[in-house]
Design a protein around this motif. Structure first.
Motif, PDB file in Angstrom:
ATOM      1  N   ARG A   1       0.830  -1.203   0.000  1.00  0.00           N
ATOM      2  CA  ARG A   1       0.000   0.000   0.000  1.00  0.00           C
ATOM      3  C   ARG A   1       0.869   1.261   0.000  1.00  0.00           C
ATOM      4  NH1 ARG A   1      -4.472   1.991  -1.978  1.00  0.00           N
ATOM      5  NH2 ARG A   1      -5.521   3.479  -0.622  1.00  0.00           N
ATOM      6  N   VAL A   2       1.939   1.248   0.769  1.00  0.00           N
ATOM      7  CA  VAL A   2       2.854   2.394   0.823  1.00  0.00           C
ATOM      8  C   VAL A   2       3.509   2.603  -0.545  1.00  0.00           C
ATOM      9  CG1 VAL A   2       5.001   3.271   1.820  1.00  0.00           C
ATOM     10  CG2 VAL A   2       3.280   2.225   3.305  1.00  0.00           C
ATOM     11  N   LEU A   3       3.931   1.512  -1.172  1.00  0.00           N
ATOM     12  CA  LEU A   3       4.559   1.608  -2.492  1.00  0.00           C
ATOM     13  C   LEU A   3       3.588   2.185  -3.513  1.00  0.00           C
ATOM     14  CD1 LEU A   3       6.822   0.999  -4.531  1.00  0.00           C
ATOM     15  CD2 LEU A   3       5.893  -1.334  -4.718  1.00  0.00           C
ATOM     16  N   ASP A   4       2.343   1.708  -3.500  1.00  0.00           N
ATOM     17  CA  ASP A   4       1.341   2.170  -4.463  1.00  0.00           C
ATOM     18  C   ASP A   4       1.115   3.675  -4.352  1.00  0.00           C
ATOM     19  OD1 ASP A   4       0.987  -0.388  -5.397  1.00  0.00           O
ATOM     20  OD2 ASP A   4      -0.865  -0.765  -4.283  1.00  0.00           O
ATOM     21  N   VAL A   5       0.827   4.131  -3.143  1.00  0.00           N
ATOM     22  CA  VAL A   5       0.482   5.544  -2.939  1.00  0.00           C
ATOM     23  C   VAL A   5       1.690   6.441  -3.204  1.00  0.00           C
ATOM     24  CG1 VAL A   5      -0.304   7.251  -1.266  1.00  0.00           C
ATOM     25  CG2 VAL A   5      -1.360   4.972  -1.310  1.00  0.00           C
ATOM     26  N   THR A   6       2.850   6.039  -2.723  1.00  0.00           N
ATOM     27  CA  THR A   6       4.063   6.854  -2.897  1.00  0.00           C
ATOM     28  C   THR A   6       4.416   6.990  -4.374  1.00  0.00           C
ATOM     29  OG1 THR A   6       4.930   6.132  -0.746  1.00  0.00           O
ATOM     30  CG2 THR A   6       6.495   7.086  -2.308  1.00  0.00           C
TER      31      THR A   6
ATOM     32  N   ILE B   1       2.485   6.687  -7.025  1.00  0.00           N
ATOM     33  CA  ILE B   1       1.494   7.479  -7.763  1.00  0.00           C
ATOM     34  C   ILE B   1       1.686   8.968  -7.484  1.00  0.00           C
ATOM     35  CG2 ILE B   1      -0.967   8.034  -7.958  1.00  0.00           C
ATOM     36  CD1 ILE B   1      -1.540   5.072  -7.500  1.00  0.00           C
ATOM     37  N   LEU B   2       1.886   9.334  -6.233  1.00  0.00           N
ATOM     38  CA  LEU B   2       2.073  10.741  -5.885  1.00  0.00           C
ATOM     39  C   LEU B   2       3.334  11.304  -6.539  1.00  0.00           C
ATOM     40  CD1 LEU B   2       1.048  10.779  -2.103  1.00  0.00           C
ATOM     41  CD2 LEU B   2      -0.286  11.530  -4.086  1.00  0.00           C
ATOM     42  N   MET B   3       4.394  10.515  -6.587  1.00  0.00           N
ATOM     43  CA  MET B   3       5.642  10.980  -7.202  1.00  0.00           C
ATOM     44  C   MET B   3       5.495  11.150  -8.708  1.00  0.00           C
ATOM     45  SD  MET B   3       8.529   8.772  -5.132  1.00  0.00           S
ATOM     46  CE  MET B   3       9.844   9.410  -6.185  1.00  0.00           C
TER      47      MET B   3
ATOM     48  N   ASN C   1      -8.435   3.431  -9.087  1.00  0.00           N
ATOM     49  CA  ASN C   1      -8.742   2.152  -8.448  1.00  0.00           C
ATOM     50  C   ASN C   1      -7.644   1.743  -7.470  1.00  0.00           C
ATOM     51  OD1 ASN C   1     -10.005   1.433 -11.581  1.00  0.00           O
ATOM     52  ND2 ASN C   1     -11.326   1.225  -9.791  1.00  0.00           N
ATOM     53  N   VAL C   2      -6.400   2.062  -7.829  1.00  0.00           N
ATOM     54  CA  VAL C   2      -5.276   1.745  -6.946  1.00  0.00           C
ATOM     55  C   VAL C   2      -5.358   2.571  -5.671  1.00  0.00           C
ATOM     56  CG1 VAL C   2      -2.767   1.779  -6.693  1.00  0.00           C
ATOM     57  CG2 VAL C   2      -3.782   1.059  -8.858  1.00  0.00           C
ATOM     58  N   LEU C   3      -5.619   3.860  -5.805  1.00  0.00           N
ATOM     59  CA  LEU C   3      -5.715   4.730  -4.627  1.00  0.00           C
ATOM     60  C   LEU C   3      -6.868   4.319  -3.713  1.00  0.00           C
ATOM     61  CD1 LEU C   3      -4.992   8.231  -6.207  1.00  0.00           C
ATOM     62  CD2 LEU C   3      -3.482   6.879  -4.739  1.00  0.00           C
ATOM     63  N   LYS C   4      -7.926   3.764  -4.300  1.00  0.00           N
ATOM     64  CA  LYS C   4      -9.076   3.305  -3.510  1.00  0.00           C
ATOM     65  C   LYS C   4      -8.821   1.944  -2.859  1.00  0.00           C
ATOM     66  CE  LYS C   4     -13.163   3.775  -5.334  1.00  0.00           C
ATOM     67  NZ  LYS C   4     -14.257   3.711  -6.352  1.00  0.00           N
ATOM     68  N   GLY C   5      -7.722   1.292  -3.231  1.00  0.00           N
ATOM     69  CA  GLY C   5      -7.404  -0.006  -2.656  1.00  0.00           C
ATOM     70  C   GLY C   5      -8.050  -1.177  -3.365  1.00  0.00           C
ATOM     71  N   GLU C   6      -8.753  -0.920  -4.469  1.00  0.00           N
ATOM     72  CA  GLU C   6      -9.389  -1.994  -5.238  1.00  0.00           C
ATOM     73  C   GLU C   6      -8.375  -2.725  -6.110  1.00  0.00           C
ATOM     74  OE1 GLU C   6     -13.705   0.238  -5.816  1.00  0.00           O
ATOM     75  OE2 GLU C   6     -12.048   0.649  -7.200  1.00  0.00           O
ATOM     76  N   MET C   7      -7.282  -2.016  -6.430  1.00  0.00           N
ATOM     77  CA  MET C   7      -6.207  -2.577  -7.235  1.00  0.00           C
ATOM     78  C   MET C   7      -4.877  -2.169  -6.623  1.00  0.00           C
ATOM     79  SD  MET C   7      -7.552  -1.912 -11.178  1.00  0.00           S
ATOM     80  CE  MET C   7      -6.014  -2.565 -11.842  1.00  0.00           C
TER      81      MET C   7
END
Length: 237
Positions: free
Chosen positions: A14-19, A21-23, A123-129
């Motif tokens: 989850r940390v990898l996904d959000v970080t 995307i934001l970068m 979808n990734v940010l929502k946690g669905e993917m």
């Protein structure tokens, strides 16, 4: 391994996904806006396409994509080809190479490059993917899975994955399932990072394959009647 918010995602994932995307947002946002403007210019209808997909442990969610087909395009063709792929041992070549008339102008480029899937970052940010995982499948595909293939749903679906960087459309349907199950059993931060870094070269190879396949089809179409063309086995994932 702790799962965050009961989403099936390890905390590191989850940390990898959000970080990530934001970068990447300063680059992604202008590209997404440009794609949206192109779609609005070349085709009437919504910019985004929403479709129910099957995700982690069979959970349903609305998957987002940039619309690359004309509104109201029929889906029976895809279902027929999907069934053929599941019942045979042929490479999963996309339907696009045959010249699918359902696709809007510029849509083929968006599909072969994977840019049509950029909205799935929501979808990734929502946690669905997640950024990395098996591709989320359609309900009518999931309904045809054999018992052993259901293990594919033990991993959260992703934008890219082990299958995508291991040959993708050069592989068979069964091999795709095997690779997705393998990823679900061995997912780790080093593996996710490796897959992410291999995704761009894999997309370039996919675009090159699509170009060669379309060129081969054009040559076959212009051949003399005595030259029997090889049958084309196609898919649309």
């Amino acid at each position: 391994m702790n799962e965050t918010q009961n989403l099936g995602l390890p905390r590191w994932k989850r940390v990898l996904d959000v970080t990530a995307i934001l970068m990447a947002m300063p680059v992604i946002l202008p590209v997404a806006i440009l794609i949206g403007l192109v779609i609005r210019t070349v085709s009437a209808g919504p910019i985004l396409f929403k479709q129910e997909r099957v995700g982690y442990r069979g959970r349903r969610f609305m998957c987002l994509k940039f619309r690359t087909m004309h509104c109201g395009a029929e889906t029976n063709t895809h279902q027929g080809h999907l069934q053929q792929l599941m019942d045979s041992n042929v490479p999963m070549t996309k339907m696009d190479v045959k010249g699918d008339k359902r696709i809007i102008p510029m849509g083929r480029i968006l599909r072969s490059s994977g840019l049509d899937e950029l909205p799935q970052l929501v979808n990734v940010l929502k946690g669905e993917m997640s950024l990395v995982g098996p591709r989320p499948c359609l309900a009518y595909e999931a309904a045809k899975y054999l018992p052993w293939q259901m293990e594919r749903f033990n991993a959260v679906p992703g934008l890219t994955g082990l299958w995508q960087v291991s040959g993708k459309n050069r592989t068979t349907f069964t091999r795709m399932i095997q690779l997705d199950i393998e990823y679900g059993r061995s997912k780790s931060l080093p593996l996710d990072l490796k897959i992410i870094f291999k995704t761009i070269p894999a997309l370039l190879l996919q675009m090159w394959d699509t170009r060669l396949q379309r060129k081969g089809l054009s040559s076959t179409a212009g051949a003399a009647p005595s030259q029997a063309p090889m049958p084309l086995r196609v898919a649309n994932r």
